[in-house]
Design an enzyme around this catalytic site. Structure first.
Site, PDB file in Angstrom:
ATOM      1  N   ASP A 112      -3.886 -15.628   7.554  1.00  0.00           N
ATOM      2  CA  ASP A 112      -2.629 -16.024   6.907  1.00  0.00           C
ATOM      3  C   ASP A 112      -1.729 -16.859   7.810  1.00  0.00           C
ATOM      4  OD1 ASP A 112      -3.082 -14.934   4.412  1.00  0.00           O
ATOM      5  OD2 ASP A 112      -2.282 -12.975   4.960  1.00  0.00           O
TER       6      ASP A 112
ATOM      7  N   GLN B   9      -8.771  -7.668   1.012  1.00  0.00           N
ATOM      8  CA  GLN B   9      -8.415  -7.347  -0.369  1.00  0.00           C
ATOM      9  C   GLN B   9      -9.622  -6.834  -1.143  1.00  0.00           C
ATOM     10  OE1 GLN B   9      -6.462 -10.775  -2.049  1.00  0.00           O
ATOM     11  NE2 GLN B   9      -4.699 -10.601  -0.702  1.00  0.00           N
TER      12      GLN B   9
ATOM     13  N   SER C 284     -12.992 -10.045   3.663  1.00  0.00           N
ATOM     14  CA  SER C 284     -11.774 -10.022   2.856  1.00  0.00           C
ATOM     15  C   SER C 284     -11.241  -8.604   2.775  1.00  0.00           C
ATOM     16  CB  SER C 284     -12.040 -10.551   1.442  1.00  0.00           C
ATOM     17  OG  SER C 284     -10.947 -10.260   0.590  1.00  0.00           O
TER      18      SER C 284
ATOM     19  N   ARG D 192       0.823  -1.216   0.000  1.00  0.00           N
ATOM     20  CA  ARG D 192       0.000   0.000   0.000  1.00  0.00           C
ATOM     21  C   ARG D 192       0.853   1.260   0.000  1.00  0.00           C
ATOM     22  NH1 ARG D 192      -2.607  -4.267   1.983  1.00  0.00           N
ATOM     23  NH2 ARG D 192      -4.890  -4.383   2.063  1.00  0.00           N
TER      24      ARG D 192
ATOM     25  N   ARG E  80      -4.926 -24.344   1.387  1.00  0.00           N
ATOM     26  CA  ARG E  80      -4.078 -24.515   2.572  1.00  0.00           C
ATOM     27  C   ARG E  80      -4.655 -25.517   3.567  1.00  0.00           C
ATOM     28  NH1 ARG E  80      -1.988 -18.199   3.079  1.00  0.00           N
ATOM     29  NH2 ARG E  80      -0.257 -18.487   1.593  1.00  0.00           N
TER      30      ARG E  80
END
Length: 438
Positions: free
Chosen positions: A320, A174, A172, A30, A351
């Site tokens: 994450d 993102q 989210s 960012r 994952r």
């Protein structure tokens, strides 16, 4: 690094001393994006020189932004061109392995006057993009993808964007960030409500660049048509990278480790809360604020862990970090249950499935579910691990070597450079018995 890079970890060892992990990936991305679009010169220190963030940097260079650095200390200088000063790139923008770059840039590119085509590596080319292209199209963006909704993405320039209100179907950061960044270019008000808190680096940094963003509960709002004013950014160390060492020091007897200058954004600290619920011994030292972001040193000492039911409200705050938290669960006494984490299935790899496969190969009882996993703590054996070109899988199983009975071999580890350059060297200095081989 060779794509066939292999990590080999000898069993045993403890993590001790003081380390500083690389800069926060989310903030580094960012800083390039907003610094490039600001008016004036932005100075950044602590920038993460991983391949993901360098993809973002190179994309803005390709669109006419002059960026000096980064040097060895992660310092760079960005000559901002303003919100409307980018120029058309002469080639496709390659986002490499970076979902953050692809999704956030989709929002920014939707507001430009020129066409852009964004591509990625094999892993990124499989990742879902409809979650951003659908709301962006509601704002008036024109974005082409594959039939499956995956990259490459072609963003058509010259569209008149209008502000929308978007109720996000899933938590989210993102998606939220992509919509808000498109909102800078939209007429009127753009707002997003999120079903659970997600990292708020975009909102914090927009405010740091002088752009008004209003947060009321789970609703975030901004007006289009403002401007960004250059600033100075000191990037804290990435808590996602620190998480590998938090778990390592928690599971390896005789460990006593201090991880310095870690960003403790409240939307990112789930890993600390979860480890403490499991019985982990983590202490925050030297708490302070740097550039609008809370920072502290974290002391982690070995403690016997116990299995828990992970509270669903902590899931978005640790999304994450779950690969390495699964290693903690494998070393804990009793059963750990994760639910509400279906997002893990569409990361750089699936994952949930990949971690379950690796844990089962190492003799751990791990049962994947549609939105999580059930792990019965036990004795970690050893097996060849396939990382599926996922940096967090590779590093998680490296940490497992601290408690394995035999050497641990992890294949296809080159992507670790996307988020954590020099992971092997730093881990070895802290006490992990790790080597890398091309």
């Amino acid at each position: 690094m060779s794509d066939s890079m292999q990590f080999i970890v000898q069993p045993g060892g403890a993590l001790t001393g003081r380390i500083r992990v690389p800069g926060d990936k989310s903030i580094s991305h960012r800083s390039i994006m907003l610094g490039s679009l600001a008016e004036g010169t932005t100075h950044v220190s602590g920038f993460l020189q991983g391949e993901d963030c360098l993809c973002t940097l190179n994309a803005f260079r390709a669109m006419g932004v002059h960026i000096e650095g980064p040097n060895e200390q992660g310092e760079l200088t960005i000559q901002g061109v303003g919100l409307h000063g980018l120029t058309a790139p002469s080639h496709d923008l390659d986002m490499g392995n970076s979902g953050t770059s692809m999704r956030l840039m989709s929002g920014l590119m939707a507001g430009q006057a020129f066409d852009v085509r964004m591509i990625g590596d094999v892993s990124l080319s499989k990742r879902p993009m409809k979650r951003v292209t659908v709301p962006l199209s509601q704002m008036g963006a024109v974005i082409e993808s594959t039939e499956a909704g995956t990259p490459p993405l072609k963003v058509k320039g010259g569209q008149a964007l209008k502000g929308i209100h978007y109720d996000m179907p899933m938590a989210s950061a993102q998606v939220k960030s992509s919509i808000l960044l498109a909102g800078l270019y939209a007429q009127g008000t753009t707002s997003v409500t999120e079903p659970a808190p997600t990292r708020d680096h975009t909102e914090r940094m927009l405010r740091g660049f002088g752009y008004e963003v209003i947060t009321e509960g789970n609703k975030i709002t901004l007006q289009g048509g403002g401007k960004l004013t250059a600033t100075t950014i000191d990037v804290p160390s990435d808590i996602s990278s620190a998480a590998f060492f938090m778990v390592g020091a928690s599971i390896a007897p005789d460990s006593d480790l201090i991880i310095e200058h870690v960003g403790l954004n409240p939307t990112r600290t789930g890993v600390i809360d979860i480890l403490r619920l499991m019985g982990g011994d983590l202490t925050l030292l030297n708490e302070r604020e740097v550039g609008g972001e809370p920072v502290a040193d974290i002391r982690v000492r070995y403690a016997p862990l116990k299995g828990i039911n992970i509270p669903e409200e902590l899931v978005p705050l640790a999304i994450d970090e779950f690969p390495v938290l699964f290693i903690a669960a494998a070393c804990a006494e009793g059963q750990t249950v994760l639910t509400g984490a279906e997002e893990l299935r569409v990361k750089e790899s699936d994952r949930i499935q990949v971690m379950a496969d690796g844990l089962i190969a190492c003799g751990i009882d791990a049962k994947p579910t549609s939105d999580g996993i059930v792990i019965q703590g036990g004795q970690l054996g050893s097996a060849p691990i396939e990382s599926h070109h996922d940096h967090r899988i590779a590093m998680a199983f490296s940490i497992a070597g601290l408690r394995a009975h035999a050497p641990m071999t992890i294949n296809n580890c080159a992507t670790v450079n996307t988020s954590f350059p020099n992971f092997v060297g730093l881990a070895a200095n802290a006490g992990l018995r790790i080597t890398s081989h091309a």
